[in-house]
Design an enzyme around this catalytic site. Structure first.
Site, short mmCIF file in Angstrom:
data_model
loop_
_atom_site.label_atom_id
_atom_site.label_comp_id
_atom_site.label_asym_id
_atom_site.label_seq_id
_atom_site.Cartn_x
_atom_site.Cartn_y
_atom_site.Cartn_z
N ASN A 148 45.66 43.93 39.53
CA ASN A 148 46.50 43.85 38.42
C ASN A 148 47.65 42.64 38.36
OD1 ASN A 148 48.63 44.47 36.41
ND2 ASN A 148 49.14 46.23 37.55
N LYS A 193 49.76 41.65 36.38
CA LYS A 193 51.03 42.09 35.93
C LYS A 193 51.34 40.71 35.01
CE LYS A 193 52.23 45.12 39.62
NZ LYS A 193 52.91 45.90 40.41
N HIS A 215 50.75 52.68 33.74
CA HIS A 215 51.34 52.15 35.12
C HIS A 215 53.15 52.32 35.24
CE1 HIS A 215 52.96 48.96 37.94
NE2 HIS A 215 51.54 49.01 38.13
N GLU A 248 49.32 55.49 42.63
CA GLU A 248 50.30 54.60 43.09
C GLU A 248 51.63 55.00 43.25
OE1 GLU A 248 48.82 50.47 41.61
OE2 GLU A 248 49.94 51.19 40.09
N GLY A 267 55.22 46.90 45.46
CA GLY A 267 55.82 45.70 45.53
C GLY A 267 56.96 45.75 46.74
P1 13P Z 1 51.72 45.69 44.64
O1 13P Z 1 50.27 45.67 45.30
O2 13P Z 1 52.21 44.57 44.65
O3 13P Z 1 52.47 46.74 45.51
O4 13P Z 1 51.65 46.42 43.25
C1 13P Z 1 50.72 47.59 43.03
C2 13P Z 1 50.73 47.90 41.61
O5 13P Z 1 51.60 48.06 40.81
C3 13P Z 1 49.25 47.67 41.11
O6 13P Z 1 49.15 48.17 40.03
#
Ligand code: 13P
Length: 268
Positions: free
Chosen positions: A12, A14, A104, A176, A182
């Site tokens: 992802n 983002k 998400h 998640e 993050g």
């Molecule tokens: P990170 O891998 O940066 O923690 O993000 C996870 C995420 O939100 C995937 O959709």
């Protein structure tokens, strides 16, 4: 993971990478995986670029006949009309997308996306012939209260309760935990397994054995090549939804290769 479900390693991106950076990344990923004799029958690899890069990724994937899949990060619940800035499921499907991320936690936080809206997004994605990657997971507060499993299972139940068995069978679910996204704080293999198992059992209660056995449940939240093996070893964890580490092409290809190696070794 020890099962007939084919693992999915999904990046992802983002709000990162313009269309030129996306094309460069996909080319490099394809080279790395080809050099490593990556077996796409044993692990699916998918990327979720920003809307602005989808068309470029599609052209590259089709021209070079790459086995990499791709999808969108969000979708409108309406099919067309006066909705400035929105993108419909049919528009996304026309770009050859297989997946759309739905629900998400960053969308739930920064946009007015509640469960009712997320149900409509799931329906829109399915109606356009794509697969929703439905994200669920508790915040730090729910984990502190010890209600993380009920919370994640409740989110799945709320969104899927009116789906048919056939529709539910097309879902991918990404567990998640919000506190892990993050932050560098990854769930342990055991706690990812506990959540994935609880979600799977709830699918079994609602939809029966076929859906329970076939739906892939991914883990997301600070996944890297250092923790991927511990997580993918768990029987109910079928892959990853990766944020930060999916911006590093070497990291992503390593995680995909480790996923194949670990799941193939376990199947022996
Ligand atoms: P990170 O891998 O940066 O923690 O993000 C996870 C995420 O939100 C995937 O959709």
């Amino acid at each position: 993971m020890v099962s007939a479900r084919i693992p999915l390693v999904a990046g992802n991106w983002k709000m990162n990478f313009d269309h030129l950076e996306a094309v460069y990344f996909v080319q490099k990923l394809a080279w790395l995986l080809r050099d490593a004799h990556f077996d796409f029958r044993k692990c699916e690899v998918a990327l979720m670029p920003a809307f602005t890069a989808l068309r470029s990724v599609q052209v590259l994937v089709e021209a070079d006949k790459l086995k990499i899949h791709y999808g969108a990060q969000a979708v409108s619940v309406t099919s067309q009309g006066a909705f400035t800035g929105d993108v419909s499921a049919d528009m996304i499907a026309r770009l050859g997308c297989r997946y759309v991320i739905v629900g998400h936690s960053e969308r739930r936080k920064y946009h007015p996306e509640d469960d009712a809206n997320i149900v409509d997004q799931v329906r829109a994605v399915l109606a356009a012939g794509m697969q929703p990657i439905l994200c669920v997971g508790e915040s730090f507060e729910e984990r502190r209260q010890g209600i993380e499993l009920e919370f994640a299972v409740g989110q799945v139940r709320d969104v899927t309760r009116d789906l048919s068995d056939e529709e539910a069978g097309k879902l991918v679910i990404a567990y998640e935990p919000v506190w892990a996204i993050g932050t560098g704080m990854v769930a342990t293999g055991q706690s990812a397994q506990d959540a994935a198992h609880a979600i799977r059992m709830s699918l079994r209660t609602t939809f029966g054995r076929n859906v329970c056995d076939s739906v892939r449940i991914l883990y997301g939240g600070s996944v890297t090549s250092r923790n991927a093996v511990e997580l993918i070893t768990e029987p109910d964890v079928d892959g990853f939804l990766i944020g930060g580490a999916a911006l590093d092409v070497n990291e992503l290809s390593t995680i995909a290769r480790l996923t194949v190696k670990t799941t193939s070794d376990a199947a022996k």
